[in-house]
Design an enzyme around this catalytic site. Structure first.
Site, PDB file in Angstrom:
ATOM      1  N   ASN A 121      40.924  48.578  -9.668  1.00  0.00           N
ATOM      2  CA  ASN A 121      39.836  48.090 -10.429  1.00  0.00           C
ATOM      3  C   ASN A 121      40.644  47.192 -11.477  1.00  0.00           C
ATOM      4  OD1 ASN A 121      37.383  47.719 -11.597  1.00  0.00           O
ATOM      5  ND2 ASN A 121      36.800  49.931 -12.487  1.00  0.00           N
ATOM      6  N   THR A 122      39.660  46.521 -12.065  1.00  0.00           N
ATOM      7  CA  THR A 122      40.238  45.837 -13.366  1.00  0.00           C
ATOM      8  C   THR A 122      39.688  46.056 -14.479  1.00  0.00           C
ATOM      9  OG1 THR A 122      38.592  43.822 -13.166  1.00  0.00           O
ATOM     10  CG2 THR A 122      40.895  43.487 -11.810  1.00  0.00           C
ATOM     11  N   HIS A 123      40.215  46.030 -15.813  1.00  0.00           N
ATOM     12  CA  HIS A 123      39.576  46.245 -17.170  1.00  0.00           C
ATOM     13  C   HIS A 123      39.990  45.087 -17.906  1.00  0.00           C
ATOM     14  CE1 HIS A 123      38.327  48.831 -20.248  1.00  0.00           C
ATOM     15  NE2 HIS A 123      39.225  48.547 -20.656  1.00  0.00           N
ATOM     16  N   ASP A 155      41.572  56.487 -10.362  1.00  0.00           N
ATOM     17  CA  ASP A 155      41.948  57.818 -10.148  1.00  0.00           C
ATOM     18  C   ASP A 155      40.511  58.444 -10.719  1.00  0.00           C
ATOM     19  OD1 ASP A 155      41.929  57.812 -13.157  1.00  0.00           O
ATOM     20  OD2 ASP A 155      44.147  58.399 -12.843  1.00  0.00           O
ATOM     21  N   ASP A 159      39.304  54.482 -16.334  1.00  0.00           N
ATOM     22  CA  ASP A 159      40.529  53.655 -16.803  1.00  0.00           C
ATOM     23  C   ASP A 159      41.710  54.041 -16.952  1.00  0.00           C
ATOM     24  OD1 ASP A 159      38.536  51.738 -16.727  1.00  0.00           O
ATOM     25  OD2 ASP A 159      38.111  51.794 -18.714  1.00  0.00           O
TER      26      ASP A 159
END
Length: 214
Positions: A121-123, A155, A159
């Site tokens: 994922n990106t943040h 996980d 984040d």
């Protein structure tokens, strides 16, 4: 379904999950379908999933000829059942890597049991700073001069997974939340495309290469 090959290299199978406009998805579609660089990218998007209907992310996939599916939380008694259904839907496409591209739901134990360690994922911040859904606003309010974007392994936290890559983005004096977030998104998309390609090519290069069936 057997993996395809491009230029003699096994092509990794990607399932991308979206909840909105799908700009990160579009960047991956462009990277995997570019006639010049696509054959060397090392991945193909085999399906796009969502948690709601009638979003542009699904439209982008459909226009690119990519199969789609929707698993709505409202159709299940609880999040556990939804998580199982989402995991089953993704598993039916046999992905090597799952990319959460603006997917706004937290996946649970059933999903991570199948795809833990290979879901990314990106943040829009430099984690561990500013986790959660208001990262650009939080960065502005805190007064940092540099923020950025992070690519990480998903996980069971929010984040909190292992960081794969980060890219810095300066905060300008006249930035508001919208201008800062849009500039972060540009860097975020470039980072995602670069590192998905790197991850799948590295994984494939470290796998044994059995003889092709005759």
């Amino acid at each position: 379904m057997p993996p395809s090959r491009q230029n003699g290299r096994r092509t990794a199978r990607l399932v991308v999950l979206v909840s909105g406009s799908g700009t990160n998805l579009q960047a991956l579609i462009d990277a995997t379908s570019d006639p010049t660089t696509g054959p060397d990218y090392g991945a193909e998007i085999v399906a796009v999933g969502a948690d709601r209907d009638d979003i542009e992310g699904l439209g982008r996939a459909e226009r690119a000829g990519i199969p789609t599916f929707v698993v709505k939380t409202s159709e299940f008694d609880d999040r556990v059942d939804w998580d199982v259904a989402l995991a089953d839907s993704v598993a039916s496409h046999e992905p090597d890597l799952v990319v959460l591209a603006g997917f706004m739901k937290l996946v649970g134990p059933a999903f991570l049991g199948l795809f833990g360690g290979r879901t990314i994922n990106t943040h829009p911040a430099l984690l561990p700073s500013f986790p959660g859904t208001s990262a650009p606003r939080d960065a502005l309010e805190y007064g940092v001069k540099v923020t950025g974007a992070t690519l990480f392994v998903v996980d069971d936290g929010v984040d909190t997974g292992p960081i794969i890559a980060q890219v810095p983005v300066p905060v300008l004096d006249d930035d508001d939340v919208e201008t800062l977030h849009e500039r972060i998104k540009v860097s975020e998309r470039a980072m995602l495309v670069e590192w998905v390609g790197r991850l799948v090519r590295e994984a494939v290069d470290h796998q044994p290469h059995p003889e092709e069936p005759s």
